[in-house]
Write a protein that holds these residues in place. Sequence first.
Motif, PDB file in Angstrom:
ATOM      1  N   VAL A 108       0.817  -1.225   0.000  1.00 18.66           N
ATOM      2  CA  VAL A 108       0.000   0.000   0.000  1.00 18.66           C
ATOM      3  C   VAL A 108       0.845   1.267   0.000  1.00 18.66           C
ATOM      4  N   CYS A 109       2.166   1.126   0.126  1.00 17.51           N
ATOM      5  CA  CYS A 109       3.050   2.289   0.096  1.00 17.51           C
ATOM      6  C   CYS A 109       3.353   2.673  -1.353  1.00 17.51           C
ATOM      7  N   LYS A 110       3.294   3.958  -1.661  1.00 19.07           N
ATOM      8  CA  LYS A 110       3.652   4.419  -2.993  1.00 19.07           C
ATOM      9  C   LYS A 110       5.132   4.118  -3.269  1.00 19.07           C
ATOM     10  N   PRO A 111       5.509   3.937  -4.525  1.00 17.47           N
ATOM     11  CA  PRO A 111       6.898   3.576  -4.847  1.00 17.47           C
ATOM     12  C   PRO A 111       7.936   4.535  -4.275  1.00 17.47           C
ATOM     13  N   ASP A 112       7.582   5.822  -4.160  1.00 16.31           N
ATOM     14  CA  ASP A 112       8.526   6.792  -3.605  1.00 16.31           C
ATOM     15  C   ASP A 112       8.199   7.144  -2.155  1.00 16.31           C
ATOM     16  N   GLY A 113       7.347   6.334  -1.514  1.00 15.68           N
ATOM     17  CA  GLY A 113       6.947   6.598  -0.135  1.00 15.68           C
ATOM     18  C   GLY A 113       7.941   6.047   0.874  1.00 15.68           C
ATOM     19  N   ARG A 114       7.625   6.252   2.156  1.00 18.09           N
ATOM     20  CA  ARG A 114       8.471   5.796   3.250  1.00 18.09           C
ATOM     21  C   ARG A 114       7.606   5.141   4.321  1.00 18.09           C
ATOM     22  N   ILE A 115       8.212   4.183   5.024  1.00 18.54           N
ATOM     23  CA  ILE A 115       7.587   3.531   6.166  1.00 18.54           C
ATOM     24  C   ILE A 115       8.396   3.921   7.399  1.00 18.54           C
ATOM     25  N   TYR A 116       7.747   4.568   8.368  1.00 17.94           N
ATOM     26  CA  TYR A 116       8.408   5.103   9.556  1.00 17.94           C
ATOM     27  C   TYR A 116       8.024   4.261  10.768  1.00 17.94           C
ATOM     28  N   MET A 117       9.022   3.740  11.466  1.00 17.62           N
ATOM     29  CA  MET A 117       8.748   2.811  12.551  1.00 17.62           C
ATOM     30  C   MET A 117       9.581   3.113  13.796  1.00 17.62           C
ATOM     31  N   ILE A 118       8.972   2.898  14.958  1.00 17.11           N
ATOM     32  CA  ILE A 118       9.707   2.699  16.206  1.00 17.11           C
ATOM     33  C   ILE A 118       9.316   1.308  16.664  1.00 17.11           C
ATOM     34  N   GLU A 119      10.294   0.430  16.797  1.00 18.01           N
ATOM     35  CA  GLU A 119       9.991  -0.959  17.149  1.00 18.01           C
ATOM     36  C   GLU A 119      10.925  -1.459  18.244  1.00 18.01           C
ATOM     37  N   HIS A 120      10.350  -2.253  19.153  1.00 22.02           N
ATOM     38  CA  HIS A 120      11.200  -2.973  20.098  1.00 22.02           C
ATOM     39  C   HIS A 120      11.347  -4.396  19.599  1.00 22.02           C
ATOM     40  N   MET A 121      12.496  -4.972  19.846  1.00 12.63           N
ATOM     41  CA  MET A 121      12.820  -6.278  19.261  1.00 12.63           C
ATOM     42  C   MET A 121      13.846  -6.998  20.128  1.00 12.63           C
ATOM     43  N   LYS A 122      14.172  -8.201  19.735  1.00 16.04           N
ATOM     44  CA  LYS A 122      15.126  -9.017  20.486  1.00 16.04           C
ATOM     45  C   LYS A 122      16.500  -8.351  20.519  1.00 16.04           C
ATOM     46  N   SER A 123      17.124  -8.371  21.683  1.00  9.84           N
ATOM     47  CA  SER A 123      18.443  -7.773  21.852  1.00  9.84           C
ATOM     48  C   SER A 123      19.491  -8.509  21.029  1.00  9.84           C
ATOM     49  N   ASP A 124      20.474  -7.757  20.545  1.00 10.03           N
ATOM     50  CA  ASP A 124      21.614  -8.350  19.852  1.00 10.03           C
ATOM     51  C   ASP A 124      22.558  -9.059  20.828  1.00 10.03           C
ATOM     52  N   ASN A 125      22.440  -8.695  22.113  1.00 11.35           N
ATOM     53  CA  ASN A 125      23.269  -9.329  23.126  1.00 11.35           C
ATOM     54  C   ASN A 125      22.798 -10.766  23.361  1.00 11.35           C
ATOM     55  N   LYS A 126      23.709 -11.708  23.273  1.00 16.59           N
ATOM     56  CA  LYS A 126      23.363 -13.130  23.347  1.00 16.59           C
ATOM     57  C   LYS A 126      22.581 -13.473  24.609  1.00 16.59           C
ATOM     58  N   TRP A 127      23.066 -13.007  25.766  1.00 15.00           N
ATOM     59  CA  TRP A 127      22.452 -13.393  27.029  1.00 15.00           C
ATOM     60  C   TRP A 127      21.137 -12.665  27.265  1.00 15.00           C
ATOM     61  N   ALA A 128      21.093 -11.383  26.897  1.00 20.33           N
ATOM     62  CA  ALA A 128      19.826 -10.644  27.012  1.00 20.33           C
ATOM     63  C   ALA A 128      18.775 -11.249  26.090  1.00 20.33           C
ATOM     64  N   GLY A 129      19.204 -11.649  24.892  1.00 16.52           N
ATOM     65  CA  GLY A 129      18.282 -12.288  23.955  1.00 16.52           C
ATOM     66  C   GLY A 129      17.740 -13.592  24.493  1.00 16.52           C
ATOM     67  N   LEU A 130      18.592 -14.358  25.200  1.00 12.51           N
ATOM     68  CA  LEU A 130      18.156 -15.624  25.792  1.00 12.51           C
ATOM     69  C   LEU A 130      17.097 -15.379  26.866  1.00 12.51           C
ATOM     70  N   VAL A 131      17.314 -14.362  27.694  1.00 16.44           N
ATOM     71  CA  VAL A 131      16.326 -14.022  28.727  1.00 16.44           C
ATOM     72  C   VAL A 131      14.998 -13.620  28.078  1.00 16.44           C
ATOM     73  N   MET A 132      15.067 -12.855  27.004  1.00 13.63           N
ATOM     74  CA  MET A 132      13.849 -12.427  26.303  1.00 13.63           C
ATOM     75  C   MET A 132      13.110 -13.629  25.721  1.00 13.63           C
ATOM     76  N   ASP A 133      13.861 -14.603  25.218  1.00 17.07           N
ATOM     77  CA  ASP A 133      13.241 -15.837  24.721  1.00 17.07           C
ATOM     78  C   ASP A 133      12.507 -16.560  25.840  1.00 17.07           C
TER      79      ASP A 133
END
Length: 205
Positions: free
Chosen positions: A132-157
């Motif tokens: 639904v985005c026009k070819p010259d459009g933009r998608i603007y997001m603020i997202e939380h996601m899994k940490s890149d840190n191995k141990w923090a990511g494990l806790v999140m899992d």
Amino acid sequence: MRKSVNEIIKNRYNRVSRIYDMMDRMIKEQWRQDLLSAVSGDVIEVGVGTGGNLVYYPNSINSLTGIDFSQGMLKFAKEKSLKMKFHFPVELVEGDIQDLPFPDNTFDAIVATCVFCSVPDPVKGLQELKRVCKPDGRIYMIEHMKSDNKWAGLVMDLLNPLTVRLWGANINRETIKNIKLASLNIETNESLMGSIVRKLVLTAK
């Protein structure tokens, strides 16, 4: 008959809609202002929720459509919108990010803040944003996601099953990977809270 995943998550967000504004305080006011100051043209906010972003949209946009699949969340967004004086038309509608009721290439800008943690099929949802985005459009997001840190990511899992049951949000989504799977391009990737919360600007090209 067992309820679909969509219905389960809808019901969870309907349940927490009365207290969602308190939960949503993790998104700082300055983050919202910075993200939304860049939008222009015809805008859609997917997962509009209780309308926490509404007050930050610039008066220069042409129109704003807000969509959410939770009636409870939309109820509060509509109540907020009635108290505001917009300089552009605003429409708040019930709908599913995974199956948006709009033609291809409809919007100049798409906004999503902490949404793809709860979309049942995040890749399908992102592909719909691309559609639904026009070819010259933009998608603007603020997202939380899994940490890149191995141990923090494990806790999140380990904690993720609990957070999903409580309010339908996954705290271990690999959103950058999902964006690439949806064939979207990352123009901006700014860390707001380590690797866990990020500001993203995507293009559909």
